[in-house]
Motif scaffolding. Structure first.
Motif, PDB file in Angstrom:
ATOM      1  N   PHE A   1       0.802  -1.224   0.000  1.00 45.87           N
ATOM      2  CA  PHE A   1       0.000   0.000   0.000  1.00 45.87           C
ATOM      3  C   PHE A   1       0.835   1.275   0.000  1.00 45.87           C
ATOM      4  O   PHE A   1       0.278   2.366   0.001  1.00 45.87           O
ATOM      5  N   VAL A   2       2.151   1.160   0.037  1.00 46.88           N
ATOM      6  CA  VAL A   2       2.990   2.371  -0.042  1.00 46.88           C
ATOM      7  C   VAL A   2       2.691   3.032  -1.392  1.00 46.88           C
ATOM      8  O   VAL A   2       2.516   2.356  -2.409  1.00 46.88           O
ATOM      9  N   ARG A   3       2.639   4.351  -1.396  1.00 46.71           N
ATOM     10  CA  ARG A   3       2.074   5.028  -2.572  1.00 46.71           C
ATOM     11  C   ARG A   3       2.929   4.970  -3.823  1.00 46.71           C
ATOM     12  O   ARG A   3       2.453   5.354  -4.894  1.00 46.71           O
ATOM     13  N   ASP A   4       4.163   4.510  -3.687  1.00 45.94           N
ATOM     14  CA  ASP A   4       4.931   4.324  -4.914  1.00 45.94           C
ATOM     15  C   ASP A   4       4.243   3.320  -5.838  1.00 45.94           C
ATOM     16  O   ASP A   4       4.499   3.311  -7.043  1.00 45.94           O
ATOM     17  N   ILE A   5       3.341   2.515  -5.284  1.00 48.63           N
ATOM     18  CA  ILE A   5       2.651   1.521  -6.134  1.00 48.63           C
ATOM     19  C   ILE A   5       1.861   2.206  -7.248  1.00 48.63           C
ATOM     20  O   ILE A   5       1.737   1.671  -8.356  1.00 48.63           O
ATOM     21  N   ARG A   6       1.341   3.394  -6.966  1.00 53.44           N
ATOM     22  CA  ARG A   6       0.565   4.114  -7.992  1.00 53.44           C
ATOM     23  C   ARG A   6       1.453   4.450  -9.198  1.00 53.44           C
ATOM     24  O   ARG A   6       0.990   4.440 -10.338  1.00 53.44           O
ATOM     25  N   ILE A   7       2.696   4.760  -8.896  1.00 54.33           N
ATOM     26  CA  ILE A   7       3.614   5.159  -9.968  1.00 54.33           C
ATOM     27  C   ILE A   7       4.171   3.921 -10.678  1.00 54.33           C
ATOM     28  O   ILE A   7       4.246   3.886 -11.913  1.00 54.33           O
ATOM     29  N   ARG A   8       4.545   2.909  -9.891  1.00 58.41           N
ATOM     30  CA  ARG A   8       4.989   1.653 -10.514  1.00 58.41           C
ATOM     31  C   ARG A   8       3.913   1.164 -11.488  1.00 58.41           C
ATOM     32  O   ARG A   8       4.209   0.745 -12.610  1.00 58.41           O
ATOM     33  N   TRP A   9       2.686   1.209 -11.041  1.00 56.41           N
ATOM     34  CA  TRP A   9       1.558   0.724 -11.844  1.00 56.41           C
ATOM     35  C   TRP A   9       1.450   1.492 -13.158  1.00 56.41           C
ATOM     36  O   TRP A   9       1.355   0.905 -14.248  1.00 56.41           O
ATOM     37  N   ALA A  10       1.496   2.819 -13.054  1.00 54.62           N
ATOM     38  CA  ALA A  10       1.383   3.640 -14.274  1.00 54.62           C
ATOM     39  C   ALA A  10       2.548   3.366 -15.219  1.00 54.62           C
ATOM     40  O   ALA A  10       2.357   3.255 -16.443  1.00 54.62           O
TER      41      ALA A  10
ATOM     42  N   VAL B   1       6.988   9.766   0.368  1.00 50.42           N
ATOM     43  CA  VAL B   1       7.277   9.176  -0.941  1.00 50.42           C
ATOM     44  C   VAL B   1       5.935   8.960  -1.622  1.00 50.42           C
ATOM     45  O   VAL B   1       4.910   8.928  -0.943  1.00 50.42           O
ATOM     46  N   PRO B   2       5.910   8.798  -2.939  1.00 44.83           N
ATOM     47  CA  PRO B   2       7.037   8.765  -3.857  1.00 44.83           C
ATOM     48  C   PRO B   2       7.441  10.157  -4.338  1.00 44.83           C
ATOM     49  O   PRO B   2       6.703  11.123  -4.171  1.00 44.83           O
ATOM     50  N   PHE B   3       8.631  10.219  -4.944  1.00 43.28           N
ATOM     51  CA  PHE B   3       8.933  11.336  -5.845  1.00 43.28           C
ATOM     52  C   PHE B   3       9.665  10.767  -7.041  1.00 43.28           C
ATOM     53  O   PHE B   3      10.088   9.602  -7.018  1.00 43.28           O
ATOM     54  N   LEU B   4       9.737  11.564  -8.098  1.00 39.34           N
ATOM     55  CA  LEU B   4      10.223  11.044  -9.380  1.00 39.34           C
ATOM     56  C   LEU B   4      11.225  12.011  -9.993  1.00 39.34           C
ATOM     57  O   LEU B   4      11.049  13.228  -9.903  1.00 39.34           O
ATOM     58  N   ARG B   5      12.274  11.442 -10.579  1.00 42.07           N
ATOM     59  CA  ARG B   5      13.211  12.242 -11.359  1.00 42.07           C
ATOM     60  C   ARG B   5      13.169  11.750 -12.799  1.00 42.07           C
ATOM     61  O   ARG B   5      13.287  10.551 -13.060  1.00 42.07           O
ATOM     62  N   ASP B   6      12.962  12.692 -13.712  1.00 50.04           N
ATOM     63  CA  ASP B   6      12.915  12.363 -15.138  1.00 50.04           C
ATOM     64  C   ASP B   6      13.798  13.397 -15.844  1.00 50.04           C
ATOM     65  O   ASP B   6      13.319  14.462 -16.251  1.00 50.04           O
ATOM     66  N   GLY B   7      15.087  13.095 -15.948  1.00 44.88           N
ATOM     67  CA  GLY B   7      16.018  14.073 -16.518  1.00 44.88           C
ATOM     68  C   GLY B   7      16.087  15.290 -15.625  1.00 44.88           C
ATOM     69  O   GLY B   7      16.341  15.175 -14.423  1.00 44.88           O
ATOM     70  N   GLU B   8      15.808  16.454 -16.186  1.00 43.51           N
ATOM     71  CA  GLU B   8      15.883  17.686 -15.388  1.00 43.51           C
ATOM     72  C   GLU B   8      14.592  17.961 -14.615  1.00 43.51           C
ATOM     73  O   GLU B   8      14.498  18.926 -13.870  1.00 43.51           O
ATOM     74  N   VAL B   9      13.623  17.101 -14.827  1.00 39.60           N
ATOM     75  CA  VAL B   9      12.319  17.304 -14.176  1.00 39.60           C
ATOM     76  C   VAL B   9      12.245  16.507 -12.881  1.00 39.60           C
ATOM     77  O   VAL B   9      12.543  15.317 -12.853  1.00 39.60           O
ATOM     78  N   GLU B  10      11.838  17.176 -11.800  1.00 34.48           N
ATOM     79  CA  GLU B  10      11.588  16.479 -10.541  1.00 34.48           C
ATOM     80  C   GLU B  10      10.163  16.763 -10.114  1.00 34.48           C
ATOM     81  O   GLU B  10       9.697  17.897 -10.193  1.00 34.48           O
TER      82      GLU B  10
END
Lengths: 209, 209
Positions: free
Chosen positions: B17-26, B55-64
């Motif tokens: 149930f940790v919220r990173d699951i929402r991002i892993r799922w997507a 958490v979570p947070f995401l890094r995508d190149g220069e975007v955080e």
């Protein structure tokens, strides 16, 4: 022209705090033309437009949006006065926008509701709610220290966050949070907020009981 | 390649149930490549990346990005499997995305927390929380009746909403809401969810006390 929908009336304690103010404010900041229309406060029959029977919702041509966060984001896409265009700063503003609606409002609104719905004077539960509220306010106090706005420039994130904190402050919850208080004061001094606030007060005064 | 940040460990009751699951799922739904990295559960020193120490947070190149709603929206912009491109349906999906994080989670999470933090058995306040929770579940039951997903196609709104409702159901709160239960079951049967769920369980099992 966009149409912003709100209720036809609201309880007097809510005047100045009905959430259409967030949208009026953004529209005024961006100088976007709009009209205001209303749906009945009771009975609530606008479930096709707003599945929870809430306001605001917005119609912009063929586009319909509900939830003030989604509407703010839509307006941010229409005006760079509301949302920066550089990808990294835009991403931070949108992160803060969601923070206002989830991390912060989710932890302050239960305390607000307790304020209006005290059940047999339950001090133990009030302490839990205050602790949850203050954990978030502690974070916001740190985040806002020495900053004018959440990003380099004012954005939809500030409209959302300062409006969430304004209600907390209105009920006395910001006494120990000077940076949050100053932020609300600064946001509420913007001409677009003042216009939106006066317009909302006038709108509901027309139909007051 | 994107990097998804979660905690290095989590209490066992939160595994799955940790919220990173929402991002892993997507990320799995969209078949986007990513790696998972972690920050300490304690002490929390990642306030520059996530101002609330969450958490979570995401890094995508220069975007955080922080806040799972903002990250889902970013991923939705990267993949039409996650967010429709036609303007009116996109607006509805984003409205539902905010609804999950504000209108619904804001009214169900206090009940979840009460479940874990009962203070001197306060039945009056529990009744208030259940009433607030059920008002939203009533709306969701109506909205989901006869529908597969919130929009015509599965989207980030379904990831957010079904995950919010999944936690409510896990704690027994969906007993009277068959359409909500079926929706959670349907969402949780998607291969991308199953992969994300298994990955999260494996991730935290590595570091379990």
């Amino acid at each position: 022209m966009m149409t912003l929908f709100t209720f036809d009336r609201a309880p007097e304690f809510a005047h100045g705090f009905v959430r259409d103010i967030r949208i009026r404010w953004a529209l005024e900041e961006a100088a976007l033309p709009y009209t205001v229309a209303s749906v009945p406060f009771e009975p609530r029959r606008h479930l096709a437009q707003q599945p929870f029977g809430q306001v605001p919702f917005l119609r912009d041509g063929e586009v319909e949006l509900f939830e003030s966060g989604a509407i703010l984001l839509h307006l941010g896409e229409l005006s760079e006065h509301l949302l920066p265009r550089a990808v990294p700063t835009r991403a931070q503003a949108i992160s803060w926008l969601f923070a206002a609606f989830n991390s912060v409002e989710m932890e302050t609104l239960p305390w607000v509701y307790f304020h209006f719905n005290r059940v047999q004077n339950q001090p133990g539960w009030l302490a839990v709610l205050e602790k949850r509220r203050d954990r978030r306010l502690d974070s916001m106090e740190t985040a806002l220290a020495g900053r004018q706005w959440l990003g380099e420039d004012f954005s939809i994130a500030d409209i959302a966050m300062s409006d969430v904190l304004r209600l907390v402050g209105h009920l006395g919850g910001l006494a120990d949070y000077p940076a949050c208080r100053d932020y609300v004061t600064r946001a509420s001094a913007r001409p677009a907020f003042i216009k939106a606030h006066q317009d909302q007060l006038a709108y509901f005064a027309r139909t007051a009981d």
